[in-house]
Scaffold this active site. Structure first.
Site, PDB file in Angstrom:
ATOM      1  N   ARG A   1      20.420  25.099  15.840  1.00 31.92           N
ATOM      2  CA  ARG A   1      20.155  23.710  16.218  1.00 31.92           C
ATOM      3  C   ARG A   1      21.222  23.090  17.126  1.00 31.92           C
ATOM      4  NH1 ARG A   1      19.802  19.903  13.323  1.00 31.92           N
ATOM      5  NH2 ARG A   1      18.003  18.904  14.273  1.00 31.92           N
ATOM      6  N   TYR A  31      15.024  24.243   9.332  1.00 30.88           N
ATOM      7  CA  TYR A  31      15.137  24.845  10.658  1.00 30.88           C
ATOM      8  C   TYR A  31      16.503  25.516  10.843  1.00 30.88           C
ATOM      9  CZ  TYR A  31      11.117  21.821  11.028  1.00 30.88           C
ATOM     10  OH  TYR A  31       9.914  21.206  10.783  1.00 30.88           O
ATOM     11  N   CYS A  59      28.406  36.185  22.201  1.00 32.46           N
ATOM     12  CA  CYS A  59      28.884  36.166  23.580  1.00 32.46           C
ATOM     13  C   CYS A  59      28.065  35.217  24.431  1.00 32.46           C
ATOM     14  CB  CYS A  59      28.854  37.575  24.152  1.00 32.46           C
ATOM     15  SG  CYS A  59      29.819  38.691  23.152  1.00 32.46           S
TER      16      CYS A  59
HETATM   17  C1  LIG Z   1       6.787  20.924  12.216  1.00 29.95           C
HETATM   18  C2  LIG Z   1       5.598  20.299  11.663  1.00 29.95           C
HETATM   19  C3  LIG Z   1       5.675  19.556  10.474  1.00 29.95           C
HETATM   20  C4  LIG Z   1       6.972  19.290   9.759  1.00 29.95           C
HETATM   21  O1  LIG Z   1       7.810  18.481  10.511  1.00 29.95           O
HETATM   22  P1  LIG Z   1       9.151  17.878   9.863  1.00 29.95           P
HETATM   23  O2  LIG Z   1       9.737  17.099  10.972  1.00 29.95           O
HETATM   24  O3  LIG Z   1       9.993  19.016   9.437  1.00 29.95           O
HETATM   25  O4  LIG Z   1       8.735  17.026   8.719  1.00 29.95           O
HETATM   26  C5  LIG Z   1       4.495  19.059   9.938  1.00 29.95           C
HETATM   27  N1  LIG Z   1       3.304  19.251  10.569  1.00 29.95           N
HETATM   28  C6  LIG Z   1       3.197  19.940  11.730  1.00 29.95           C
HETATM   29  C7  LIG Z   1       1.872  20.122  12.350  1.00 29.95           C
HETATM   30  C8  LIG Z   1       4.337  20.481  12.317  1.00 29.95           C
HETATM   31  O5  LIG Z   1       4.232  21.154  13.467  1.00 29.95           O
END
Ligand SMILES: *Cc1c(COP(=O)(O)O)cnc(C)c1O
Length: 420
Positions: A312, A372, A343
């Site tokens: 991230r 994530y 690297c």
């Molecule tokens: C990534 C995603 C989520 C979860 O998002 P958060 O920000 O982690 O709560 C829920 N629904 C869909 C369709 C997503 O792509």
């Protein structure tokens, strides 16, 4: 309630010292608090009160089986975006009728796998996808339960890479397209219309975009029901943010009660798909300082975790707070880059961060790494994936072992009879 606090000068996860875990499993490793997962899940549940609802945890945020099983036992469903995630969710014991399938690129094999397992709903993102699903359902002699993902065209005011609800994003159908799609689906004997869906982005720290999106969904629901379609589900997606630094997002209860207020007159079951807001602050990445290096301009802590373990910071320029596992007394702070062994110049966990003086060998905890984090990790630079540990009160378990070098080459082969 933060599960990561200092006790007698050592950073703990619930009632287990991170130093103790490091001794047992080595570094780096991810550590998750089951109590935090439970608190956050229950915060959503409390917000809904007596209203019919389904909390589908977004598996892509953290897909470890122990995490999924913990949430599943509390009553969570799953929001999946691949056949692999469906496999995990089922393996963790989450009932198929609590699983919704999102994502713009479902393959027919994945659709068949989900249909055979009777998941609750497919969130459809394009007309071609709809036709494909209808074909697969026909072949299996089934009716596929569907919702359309509508792009409500609201600005979630978040990082452009994680905003998904604007017209210019690749996700969902416009409101006009959606109405046509519902009319088409209504005539298809292999489809069964169940709901409507949206997801406007991630790390959203204000209520307004959610409320705006919901109001727009509500208008559409009225129009859809006028077409003689009755909907069982309104899926409002995920996206609620967490505090990484000084953000002040609404609590899940606050967010959900605002939505249920807006939904007073609607009989549908509300589905929510939270990922980050359930598991983000439930996890840390623990890493060790390998070397301390200084030049005129800067100090570097070179640590044993890199961008392949936690992407991230490099990917989104995201801020993760970093704390020493062993609390420092009267520290003097100095601007430091915390960098990994990869690297790449982009391989950093923190840049120009005031950090206390620490010697090589010291442990650092990178906070807010439960979402994530591991799921986006890779084997770049042929680095084995790190272990994941889950804490339950005063006990901890390795819930995914560290990869070995053998794991790295598993599945590879050198063709016989070919030479270069
Ligand atoms: C990534 C995603 C989520 C979860 O998002 P958060 O920000 O982690 O709560 C829920 N629904 C869909 C369709 C997503 O792509």
């Amino acid at each position: 309630m933060d599960p990561f606090v200092y006790k007698k000068g050592v950073l703990y996860c619930e009632d287990v010292s991170l130093a103790k875990i490091a001794k047992k499993v080595g570094t780096p490793f991810y550590c998750y608090s089951s109590a935090h997962l439970k608190n956050r899940f229950n915060a959503y549940k409390t917000g809904f009160g007596p209203r019919k609802h389904l909390i589908c945890f977004a598996v892509k945020a953290n897909s470890n089986l122990a995490v999924l099983s913990c949430l599943g036992n509390l009553g969570a469903g799953a929001d999946i975006v691949s056949g692999g995630e469906l496999y995990r969710a089922l393996k963790a014991g989450i009932p198929a009728n609590r699983i919704v399938y999102s994502g713009v690129g479902k393959t027919k094999e994945e659709m068949a796998y989900a249909l055979k397992n009777s998941i609750a709903m497919f969130n459809i993102e394009s007309m071609e996808e709809l036709q494909q699903l209808s074909k697969v359902a026909k072949k299996l002699g089934q009716r596929a339960p569907i919702a359309f993902r509508v792009n409500p065209d609201v600005d979630p005011k978040t990082h452009p890479y994680i905003s998904t609800g604007l017209k210019k994003n690749k996700f969902g159908l416009s409101r006009e397209q959606a109405l046509e799609a519902y009319a088409l689906a209504l005539k298809d004997p292999h489809l069964s219309i169940k709901g409507i869906d949206c997801h406007i982005g991630s790390q959203i720290v204000e209520l307004d975009p959610f409320i705006d999106a919901f109001k727009r969904l509500k208008e559409l629901v009225v129009q859809i029901e006028k077409m003689g379609i009755s909907l069982s589900f309104i899926d409002i997606g995920g996206g609620l943010g967490i505090s990484y630094k000084d953000e002040n997002p609404p609590a899940p209860q606050t967010y959900i009660s605002a939505i249920t207020d807006e939904a007073k007159d609607l009989p549908q079951t509300i589905i929510v798909e939270p990922g980050r807001s359930i598991c983000g602050n439930a996890g840390v990445l623990v890493t060790k300082i390998l070397y301390v290096k200084e030049n005129d301009a800067k100090r570097f802590y070179i640590v044993d975790a890199g961008m392949n373990d936690l992407g991230r910071p490099s990917l989104y320029d995201a801020y993760h707070e970093i704390k020493p596992v062993q609390q420092t007394v009267a520290p003097s702070y100095k601007e430091t880059d915390v960098v990994g062994p990869i690297c790449e110049t982009g391989d950093f966990l923190a840049r120009s961060r005031p950090m206390p003086d620490l010697a090589s060998g010291s442990l650092l905890a990178v906070l807010s790494a439960g979402a994530y984090g591991f799921t986006m990790s890779s084997n770049y630079n042929s680095r084995p994936r790190v272990p994941e540990v889950m804490v339950y009160g005063n006990r901890f378990h390795v819930v995914r072992r560290r990869q070995t070098w053998q794991d790295l080459v598993a599945g590879e082969s050198i063709p016989k009879g070919e030479s270069c």
